[in-house]
Design a protein around this motif. Structure first.
Motif, PDB file in Angstrom:
ATOM      1  N   LYS A 128      81.347  17.669  -0.953  1.00  0.00           N
ATOM      2  CA  LYS A 128      81.196  17.259   0.457  1.00  0.00           C
ATOM      3  C   LYS A 128      82.434  16.507   0.929  1.00  0.00           C
ATOM      4  N   GLN A 129      82.979  15.660   0.053  1.00  0.00           N
ATOM      5  CA  GLN A 129      84.211  14.953   0.412  1.00  0.00           C
ATOM      6  C   GLN A 129      85.321  15.950   0.747  1.00  0.00           C
ATOM      7  N   ALA A 130      85.433  17.001  -0.072  1.00  0.00           N
ATOM      8  CA  ALA A 130      86.481  17.998   0.145  1.00  0.00           C
ATOM      9  C   ALA A 130      86.289  18.722   1.482  1.00  0.00           C
ATOM     10  N   LEU A 131      85.049  19.124   1.774  1.00  0.00           N
ATOM     11  CA  LEU A 131      84.779  19.819   3.027  1.00  0.00           C
ATOM     12  C   LEU A 131      85.015  18.905   4.227  1.00  0.00           C
ATOM     13  N   ASP A 132      84.563  17.672   4.125  1.00  0.00           N
ATOM     14  CA  ASP A 132      84.746  16.723   5.235  1.00  0.00           C
ATOM     15  C   ASP A 132      86.222  16.455   5.499  1.00  0.00           C
ATOM     16  N   HIS A 133      87.034  16.523   4.437  1.00  0.00           N
ATOM     17  CA  HIS A 133      88.467  16.249   4.580  1.00  0.00           C
ATOM     18  C   HIS A 133      89.230  17.467   5.094  1.00  0.00           C
ATOM     19  N   GLY A 134      88.588  18.644   5.042  1.00  0.00           N
ATOM     20  CA  GLY A 134      89.214  19.843   5.556  1.00  0.00           C
ATOM     21  C   GLY A 134      90.258  20.463   4.647  1.00  0.00           C
ATOM     22  N   VAL A 135      90.111  20.271   3.337  1.00  0.00           N
ATOM     23  CA  VAL A 135      91.106  20.832   2.415  1.00  0.00           C
ATOM     24  C   VAL A 135      90.978  22.351   2.346  1.00  0.00           C
ATOM     25  N   ARG A 136      92.062  23.006   1.980  1.00  0.00           N
ATOM     26  CA  ARG A 136      92.076  24.455   1.830  1.00  0.00           C
ATOM     27  C   ARG A 136      91.707  24.897   0.423  1.00  0.00           C
ATOM     28  N   PHE A 137      91.877  23.982  -0.527  1.00  0.00           N
ATOM     29  CA  PHE A 137      91.574  24.286  -1.927  1.00  0.00           C
ATOM     30  C   PHE A 137      90.794  23.138  -2.539  1.00  0.00           C
ATOM     31  N   ALA A 138      89.753  23.477  -3.288  1.00  0.00           N
ATOM     32  CA  ALA A 138      88.982  22.517  -4.071  1.00  0.00           C
ATOM     33  C   ALA A 138      89.082  22.970  -5.528  1.00  0.00           C
ATOM     34  N   GLY A 139      88.153  22.522  -6.360  1.00  0.00           N
ATOM     35  CA  GLY A 139      88.187  22.956  -7.752  1.00  0.00           C
ATOM     36  C   GLY A 139      87.484  21.990  -8.663  1.00  0.00           C
ATOM     37  N   CYS A 140      87.896  21.990  -9.924  1.00  0.00           N
ATOM     38  CA  CYS A 140      87.279  21.113 -10.906  1.00  0.00           C
ATOM     39  C   CYS A 140      88.323  20.666 -11.917  1.00  0.00           C
ATOM     40  N   THR A 141      88.025  19.554 -12.574  1.00  0.00           N
ATOM     41  CA  THR A 141      88.958  18.912 -13.500  1.00  0.00           C
ATOM     42  C   THR A 141      88.226  18.468 -14.750  1.00  0.00           C
ATOM     43  N   VAL A 142      88.758  18.855 -15.914  1.00  0.00           N
ATOM     44  CA  VAL A 142      88.300  18.280 -17.177  1.00  0.00           C
ATOM     45  C   VAL A 142      89.273  17.165 -17.533  1.00  0.00           C
ATOM     46  N   HIS A 143      88.741  15.990 -17.844  1.00  0.00           N
ATOM     47  CA  HIS A 143      89.599  14.850 -18.148  1.00  0.00           C
ATOM     48  C   HIS A 143      88.978  13.997 -19.243  1.00  0.00           C
ATOM     49  N   PHE A 144      89.824  13.226 -19.899  1.00  0.00           N
ATOM     50  CA  PHE A 144      89.317  12.216 -20.811  1.00  0.00           C
ATOM     51  C   PHE A 144      88.791  11.038 -19.995  1.00  0.00           C
ATOM     52  N   VAL A 145      87.810  10.360 -20.537  1.00  0.00           N
ATOM     53  CA  VAL A 145      87.172   9.249 -19.840  1.00  0.00           C
ATOM     54  C   VAL A 145      87.853   7.943 -20.214  1.00  0.00           C
ATOM     55  N   ASP A 146      88.174   7.156 -19.177  1.00  0.00           N
ATOM     56  CA  ASP A 146      88.617   5.784 -19.403  1.00  0.00           C
ATOM     57  C   ASP A 146      87.629   4.857 -18.693  1.00  0.00           C
ATOM     58  N   CYS A 147      88.002   3.615 -18.458  1.00  0.00           N
ATOM     59  CA  CYS A 147      87.053   2.665 -17.879  1.00  0.00           C
ATOM     60  C   CYS A 147      86.979   2.733 -16.359  1.00  0.00           C
ATOM     61  N   GLY A 148      87.751   3.628 -15.739  1.00  0.00           N
ATOM     62  CA  GLY A 148      87.651   3.830 -14.301  1.00  0.00           C
ATOM     63  C   GLY A 148      86.671   4.936 -13.964  1.00  0.00           C
ATOM     64  N   THR A 149      86.591   5.257 -12.678  1.00  0.00           N
ATOM     65  CA  THR A 149      85.726   6.343 -12.216  1.00  0.00           C
ATOM     66  C   THR A 149      86.575   7.587 -11.989  1.00  0.00           C
ATOM     67  N   ASP A 150      86.481   8.535 -12.920  1.00  0.00           N
ATOM     68  CA  ASP A 150      87.213   9.805 -12.839  1.00  0.00           C
ATOM     69  C   ASP A 150      88.729   9.573 -12.794  1.00  0.00           C
ATOM     70  N   THR A 151      89.213   8.627 -13.592  1.00  0.00           N
ATOM     71  CA  THR A 151      90.628   8.268 -13.563  1.00  0.00           C
ATOM     72  C   THR A 151      91.367   8.582 -14.858  1.00  0.00           C
ATOM     73  N   GLY A 152      90.700   9.139 -15.867  1.00  0.00           N
ATOM     74  CA  GLY A 152      91.317   9.364 -17.162  1.00  0.00           C
ATOM     75  C   GLY A 152      92.296  10.521 -17.166  1.00  0.00           C
ATOM     76  N   PRO A 153      93.092  10.658 -18.238  1.00  0.00           N
ATOM     77  CA  PRO A 153      94.098  11.719 -18.345  1.00  0.00           C
ATOM     78  C   PRO A 153      93.484  13.110 -18.168  1.00  0.00           C
ATOM     79  N   ILE A 154      94.175  13.939 -17.380  1.00  0.00           N
ATOM     80  CA  ILE A 154      93.682  15.271 -17.019  1.00  0.00           C
ATOM     81  C   ILE A 154      94.029  16.281 -18.104  1.00  0.00           C
ATOM     82  N   ILE A 155      93.036  17.068 -18.517  1.00  0.00           N
ATOM     83  CA  ILE A 155      93.213  18.087 -19.564  1.00  0.00           C
ATOM     84  C   ILE A 155      93.423  19.459 -18.946  1.00  0.00           C
ATOM     85  N   LEU A 156      92.473  19.919 -18.141  1.00  0.00           N
ATOM     86  CA  LEU A 156      92.554  21.231 -17.486  1.00  0.00           C
ATOM     87  C   LEU A 156      92.020  21.118 -16.065  1.00  0.00           C
TER      88      LEU A 156
END
Length: 206
Positions: A128-156
């Motif tokens: 919903k955030q992506a649609l509300d912002h009007g982006v042309r591309f969305a997707g998904c991210t696999v990442h390692f977890v750190d103590c933030g919210t979705d802030t860890g190192p990106i894998i794929l």
């Protein structure tokens, strides 16, 4: 060089468990050199627990109501995971933010998938955030977890074009299709010893 043995996975879930199913399918086909030692949910009624039981995997409901705070809950979770000998923890729709108790127990060994191209649109309702912002591309991210919210190192990551007529539901469905492709691949790479974390950069071996 001795052949690597199967990596012992623990999967944390809160709901339906479609990413859990995708990973189980890839293990069953021999594409991932791993075994799932337990599936743990913070909800007793999570259908993902039924998926685990159907495959003979220990399915454990660890509800948060019995614990005073998130750190106490995570300490109980760590004890379960260690008792099952987990080496990699995979979050598959686990609707809790982990504390330092979990993150320090499994450094660079907790994976999550998020339905956005991080660092854009972290947290809830990413589609919903992506649609509300009007982006042309969305997707998904696999990442390692750190103590933030979705802030860890990106894998794929995988990119999904946003259509003019997309709703949150239609975009979510196409993103989930990509989740089921790249999440097992990230787990496969980890289990094959092909992931190295260098600061914020994840380096993948050929």
């Amino acid at each position: 060089m001795a052949e690597r043995g199967p990596v012992r996975l623990a999967v944390l879930v809160s709901g339906n468990g479609t990413n859990l199913q995708a990973i189980m399918d890839h293990i069953a086909s021999g594409e991932i050199n791993a075994t799932i030692v337990c599936v743990v949910s913070n909800r007793q009624d999570a259908f993902a627990l039924e998926r685990a039981e159907k495959h003979g995997i220990p399915a454990i409901a660890l509800e948060s109501g019995a614990y005073a705070n998130r750190r106490e809950y995570d300490a109980a979770l760590v004890e379960i995971l260690r008792n099952h000998g987990a080496q990699l923890v995979v979050l598959a729709g686990f609707m809790r933010i982990l504390t330092d108790v979990m993150v320090t127990a499994y450094p660079h060994a907790i994976m999550n998938i998020h339905p956005a191209l991080l660092p854009a649109f972290p947290g809830l309702h990413a589609q919903k955030q992506a649609l509300d912002h009007g982006v042309r591309f969305a997707g998904c991210t696999v990442h390692f977890v750190d103590c933030g919210t979705d802030t860890g190192p990106i894998i794929l990551q995988a990119v999904v074009p946003v259509r003019e007529d997309d709703t949150e539901e239609s975009l979510s469905a196409r993103i989930q299709h990509e989740e089921h492709r790249i999440y097992p691949e990230a787990v496969r790479l980890f289990c094959a010893g092909k992931i190295c974390v260098d600061g914020r950069r994840v380096r993948l071996s050929p």
